[in-house]
Motif scaffolding. Sequence first.
Motif, PDB file in Angstrom:
ATOM      1  N   LYS A   1       0.830  -1.209   0.000  1.00 33.06           N
ATOM      2  CA  LYS A   1       0.000   0.000   0.000  1.00 33.06           C
ATOM      3  C   LYS A   1       0.863   1.257   0.000  1.00 33.06           C
ATOM      4  CE  LYS A   1      -3.962  -2.177   2.224  1.00 33.06           C
ATOM      5  NZ  LYS A   1      -4.735  -2.294   3.481  1.00 33.06           N
ATOM      6  N   ALA A   2       1.969   1.245   0.751  1.00 29.89           N
ATOM      7  CA  ALA A   2       2.855   2.412   0.787  1.00 29.89           C
ATOM      8  C   ALA A   2       3.480   2.679  -0.585  1.00 29.89           C
ATOM      9  CB  ALA A   2       3.940   2.218   1.847  1.00 29.89           C
ATOM     10  N   LEU A   3       3.677   1.618  -1.360  1.00 28.07           N
ATOM     11  CA  LEU A   3       4.188   1.755  -2.727  1.00 28.07           C
ATOM     12  C   LEU A   3       3.080   2.139  -3.712  1.00 28.07           C
ATOM     13  CD1 LEU A   3       6.502  -1.396  -2.855  1.00 28.07           C
ATOM     14  CD2 LEU A   3       7.271   0.989  -2.985  1.00 28.07           C
ATOM     15  N   GLY A   4       1.828   2.035  -3.281  1.00 26.25           N
ATOM     16  CA  GLY A   4       0.702   2.323  -4.166  1.00 26.25           C
ATOM     17  C   GLY A   4       0.510   1.265  -5.225  1.00 26.25           C
ATOM     18  N   LEU A   5       0.884   0.021  -4.910  1.00 25.74           N
ATOM     19  CA  LEU A   5       0.857  -1.050  -5.902  1.00 25.74           C
ATOM     20  C   LEU A   5      -0.061  -2.208  -5.512  1.00 25.74           C
ATOM     21  CD1 LEU A   5       4.631  -0.922  -6.789  1.00 25.74           C
ATOM     22  CD2 LEU A   5       2.726  -0.358  -8.316  1.00 25.74           C
ATOM     23  N   GLU A   6      -1.086  -1.903  -4.721  1.00 26.36           N
ATOM     24  CA  GLU A   6      -2.009  -2.959  -4.320  1.00 26.36           C
ATOM     25  C   GLU A   6      -3.057  -3.196  -5.398  1.00 26.36           C
ATOM     26  OE1 GLU A   6      -3.824   0.853  -2.641  1.00 26.36           O
ATOM     27  OE2 GLU A   6      -1.806   0.079  -2.871  1.00 26.36           O
ATOM     28  N   MET A   7      -3.616  -4.382  -5.361  1.00 28.90           N
ATOM     29  CA  MET A   7      -4.736  -4.730  -6.239  1.00 28.90           C
ATOM     30  C   MET A   7      -5.752  -5.493  -5.407  1.00 28.90           C
ATOM     31  SD  MET A   7      -3.677  -7.965  -8.552  1.00 28.90           S
ATOM     32  CE  MET A   7      -3.714  -9.589  -7.809  1.00 28.90           C
ATOM     33  N   ASP A   8      -6.975  -5.451  -5.823  1.00 31.97           N
ATOM     34  CA  ASP A   8      -8.050  -6.145  -5.121  1.00 31.97           C
ATOM     35  C   ASP A   8      -8.292  -7.492  -5.788  1.00 31.97           C
ATOM     36  OD1 ASP A   8     -10.289  -7.041  -3.813  1.00 31.97           O
ATOM     37  OD2 ASP A   8     -11.458  -5.222  -4.143  1.00 31.97           O
ATOM     38  N   GLY A   9      -7.859  -8.553  -5.110  1.00 32.88           N
ATOM     39  CA  GLY A   9      -8.032  -9.898  -5.638  1.00 32.88           C
ATOM     40  C   GLY A   9      -9.177 -10.649  -4.989  1.00 32.88           C
ATOM     41  N   THR A  10     -10.112  -9.923  -4.362  1.00 28.61           N
ATOM     42  CA  THR A  10     -11.196 -10.609  -3.653  1.00 28.61           C
ATOM     43  C   THR A  10     -12.071 -11.445  -4.593  1.00 28.61           C
ATOM     44  OG1 THR A  10     -12.544  -8.590  -3.743  1.00 28.61           O
ATOM     45  CG2 THR A  10     -11.313  -8.992  -1.717  1.00 28.61           C
ATOM     46  N   ALA A  11     -12.174 -11.061  -5.840  1.00 31.71           N
ATOM     47  CA  ALA A  11     -12.968 -11.854  -6.791  1.00 31.71           C
ATOM     48  C   ALA A  11     -12.364 -13.246  -6.990  1.00 31.71           C
ATOM     49  CB  ALA A  11     -13.055 -11.133  -8.135  1.00 31.71           C
ATOM     50  N   TYR A  12     -11.081 -13.391  -6.649  1.00 29.16           N
ATOM     51  CA  TYR A  12     -10.382 -14.679  -6.790  1.00 29.16           C
ATOM     52  C   TYR A  12     -10.094 -15.322  -5.441  1.00 29.16           C
ATOM     53  CZ  TYR A  12      -9.706 -12.317 -11.214  1.00 29.16           C
ATOM     54  OH  TYR A  12      -9.930 -11.631 -12.373  1.00 29.16           O
TER      55      TYR A  12
END
Length: 162
Positions: A108-119
């Motif tokens: 998150k601090a890098l701003g490189l998160e993704m939402d993988g909740t669909a998987y």
Amino acid sequence: MPIETGAPLPDVEVAVIDADAEVTRVHTGELFAGRKLVLFGVPGAFTPTCSERHLPGYVKLYKDFKARGVDVFCMAVNDAFVMKAWAASQQVPSGFKLLADGNASLTKALGLEMDGTAYGMGIRSRRFALYAEEGIVKLLNVEKPGELRVTTAEVMLEATPQ
């Protein structure tokens, strides 16, 4: 928004896994200080692309990075126990460090998160690779979803100074 070239790497606590050492908790500011490094992030340990193609490329070329004075770090939003088991299963060499970012703090601090909740994966890291010197980002490559092209070990080795 992802971290940009010229920006300092964030300083957060992560668990560090090294093939020859116990898991330790360290702040990235201390860990990355005074180094030339490649940090690459993967969506998850033991996932197909990460285990079959991404991490193995860096393991194979690790000595080439070290010959250039570049340290290599792989991070994933997994706990330290999973990352330690993954390092063992992938025969990660001594000195090559895996970072367990269990709460996605670094991601998150890098701003490189993704939402993988669909998987069924929750918040994870996007697939990326960056090169930094003295804690400052010099190059950032982020993959498009489903790709492994710009973050491979071969691409990053070619991008590092000799």
